[in-house]
Enzyme design. Sequence first.
Site, mmCIF file in Angstrom:
data_model
loop_
_atom_site.group_PDB
_atom_site.id
_atom_site.type_symbol
_atom_site.label_atom_id
_atom_site.label_comp_id
_atom_site.label_asym_id
_atom_site.label_seq_id
_atom_site.Cartn_x
_atom_site.Cartn_y
_atom_site.Cartn_z
ATOM 1 N N SER A 88 10.583 19.670 26.289
ATOM 2 C CA SER A 88 11.651 20.468 26.885
ATOM 3 C C SER A 88 12.913 20.342 26.061
ATOM 4 O O SER A 88 13.134 19.351 25.361
ATOM 5 C CB SER A 88 11.940 19.995 28.313
ATOM 6 O OG SER A 88 12.766 18.844 28.313
ATOM 7 N N ASP A 89 13.770 21.360 26.153
ATOM 8 C CA ASP A 89 15.136 21.151 25.702
ATOM 9 C C ASP A 89 15.821 20.269 26.736
ATOM 10 O O ASP A 89 15.258 19.953 27.789
ATOM 11 C CB ASP A 89 15.862 22.491 25.533
ATOM 12 C CG ASP A 89 17.002 22.409 24.521
ATOM 13 O OD1 ASP A 89 17.529 21.301 24.303
ATOM 14 O OD2 ASP A 89 17.377 23.451 23.960
ATOM 15 N N TYR A 90 17.034 19.876 26.444
ATOM 16 C CA TYR A 90 17.751 18.870 27.226
ATOM 17 C C TYR A 90 17.842 19.267 28.702
ATOM 18 O O TYR A 90 18.490 20.251 29.049
ATOM 19 C CB TYR A 90 19.141 18.699 26.623
ATOM 20 C CG TYR A 90 19.940 17.569 27.201
ATOM 21 C CD1 TYR A 90 19.826 16.283 26.688
ATOM 22 C CD2 TYR A 90 20.811 17.787 28.249
ATOM 23 C CE1 TYR A 90 20.567 15.241 27.209
ATOM 24 C CE2 TYR A 90 21.566 16.752 28.774
ATOM 25 C CZ TYR A 90 21.442 15.484 28.248
ATOM 26 O OH TYR A 90 22.185 14.457 28.770
ATOM 27 N N THR A 91 17.153 18.541 29.576
ATOM 28 C CA THR A 91 17.112 18.736 31.039
ATOM 29 C C THR A 91 16.670 20.137 31.447
ATOM 30 O O THR A 91 17.020 20.606 32.528
ATOM 31 C CB THR A 91 18.466 18.403 31.702
ATOM 32 O OG1 THR A 91 19.461 19.368 31.321
ATOM 33 C CG2 THR A 91 18.942 17.005 31.349
ATOM 34 N N ALA A 92 15.890 20.819 30.616
ATOM 35 C CA ALA A 92 15.483 22.185 30.944
ATOM 36 C C ALA A 92 14.637 22.231 32.211
ATOM 37 O O ALA A 92 14.683 23.208 32.964
ATOM 38 C CB ALA A 92 14.729 22.804 29.778
#
Length: 729
Positions: free
Chosen positions: A272-276
Amino acid sequence: MPSDPKPTDARVESLLARMTLEEKVGQLGVFADMVRPFAPDVNPDANVHNAAEVLEQVRAGGVGALFNGVGAAQGLEIQRVAVEESRLGIPVLLAADVIHGMRTVFPIPLGEAASFEPALAERTARATAVEATAAGIHWTYAPAVDIARDQRWGRGAEGAGEDTFLGCAFAAARVRGFQGQDLRAADSLLATPKHFVGYGAVAAGMDYNYVEIAEGTLRDVHLPPFEAALDAGALAVMTAFNDINGVPASANHALLTGVLREQWRFPGVVVSDYTADMELVAHGYAEDDRDATRRAFLAGMDMSMQSGFYAAHLPALVESGEVPMAALDAAVRRVLSLKAAIGLLDDPYRSLDPAREADTSHLAAHEALARDAARRSIVLLRNEGELLPLRRDARIALVGPFARDTDNIEGCWTLFGDKSRYVTLESGIRAALPDDAVLEVVDGCALEAPMEGGIEAAVAAARRAGVVLLAVGEPQRYSGEAQSRTRIVLPPAQQALAEAVAATGTPVVVLLRNGRALALEGAVRDAQAILVTWFLGSQTGHAVADVVFGDYSPSGRLPVSFPHDSGQQPFFYNHPRTGRPETPAMSEFKARWREYPNTALYPFGHGLGYSRIEYGATCVDAPAMAWDGRVVVRATVRNAGDRVAEEVVQLYVHDRVGSRVRPVRELKGFRKLRLQPGEAREVVFELSRAQLAFTCADGSRGAEPGTFDVWIAPSSATGEPARFELLPP
């Protein structure tokens, strides 16, 4: 597609068989590296754990990867805890956002794409990998391969521009450069094409916004650079923040599983991207944190970055049967196989050598490469009266807020650059002059505000000079993540400075610093010469001086269209034809704006050098191409000037009739030629049916028989076409 990274590795299966549910979930967690934090302000919400807490997580087998830490010595300690003190001894992946350089900073990716030299990007990515792995990093969250057709979106600076063909070439080159020939080598840096997918198509160019996109556009424009990156050997993919037609990309089963796993047979890891995954709740796509975890994981997202959702909720989801154990095992197997593929299971301390980190023997070569990459990225838009190159005995006024600035050299997403080695414009220009007494330097204004007495001082310097180098543009923080703009113009204070300096009548060379295409106005637009210098990195000053004084003839070409006005966005050269095209025959009722034609101020592919290049007619060797045959397209390109030139010869195609309306032109090839004065060379391209394929109206992919226009030209808006016919099978 790449082969599966050791899918049958006995060690992977042995580890998997011995892991507890919590240990399996732990391998899917990516967390901020607070043991060796280097840039704690990048994601401040991540910095809630101290080093002891992170090491305890590692000791408990609760960490698959750590990100944005740096340093070999402390990396050794992280890995020692993982290998010697955790129950199963599984090493940790050490990752970072290393986008366009490590200690040595290269041009922003958009600028480097202007070189039209994928081999150059491969070299700078290789140098970046050497420096990053020496600092204890295994894995980079790059390259960004998003196609950006709206210049209001700030993250276009991280990609290769508006064209898919060019984007594919640079995506593959950067993956090859980062990873090298052997993934297990100490200087191999695992690449991660991002952001999957459609992030560059956010509505209104506003970061994190929704995406409404036709299936054909998704498949023809935005997916191919990812496929090119995976074909080049990438074994990790990062998800995007945006939704696509209402379904968030980070929980999009049709894309993460349907396209990646089933169509492309991708064997690697999806992170995932950051906290996606956390953001699925804010999207309104998940009811709560637990539901967000379930949706993201079942869609095909293997690793969760920083949210902690997988650790908090996956065990219970597996125990309840909502997430099958087999699905969890498959994700863990991919993560462990990735660690095996880069050699961590054989050597957990790979790329963690303090002696190698301290070695500076590569710096001279990397600085030379940075200088060459920077000057090859510069684009000459305009050169009225052959003002450039400048004579070294000319009296020069270097004016503008970037003249001696050191804080806006590197560009967005540069966390680890060695600022002590950055070369300012003033330093570079002075170093190129035999007598720097001919140079006067005046700031004139700040980046975003007037400076008391600044314009007066600049005007006085301009009147004393024979030529002005006007160093203006965007502040560095105007481009990159979360830096969308409604008006892509210079700050008013800089525009006022430009108007005042131009009013003196002294010839002006604009040195434009930017992370996107800009709508140039007034004195900047009308300057006698304009150089697009992007954010060029460590060797900025020397590279600009090389071009200004003619030691290097500019060879860059625009990877994005420069509009007449911000209101034209989104604007891209390869737009579909309309039923009311822009034609001289109709004065009003056609595709245009009241204020401007439906054209670019400077089109995709445009760029000048210091010589005069002539193109002969585009010719095809045969009027028709058999269904399984090829057509040869050729033209003669001649250097009619008296200087050596490097010319980017571009091949464009237009499908005249299709089951879906086709773009007015599409780039299908390019070649950079070095031509001596007077030298002529025949340039030959071959086209096959595969290069004419697109997503048809029925959803299938293929070419359709019919008539095609083809150009060999210096830009997307020049040249006269030849024509050929693709015959039916």
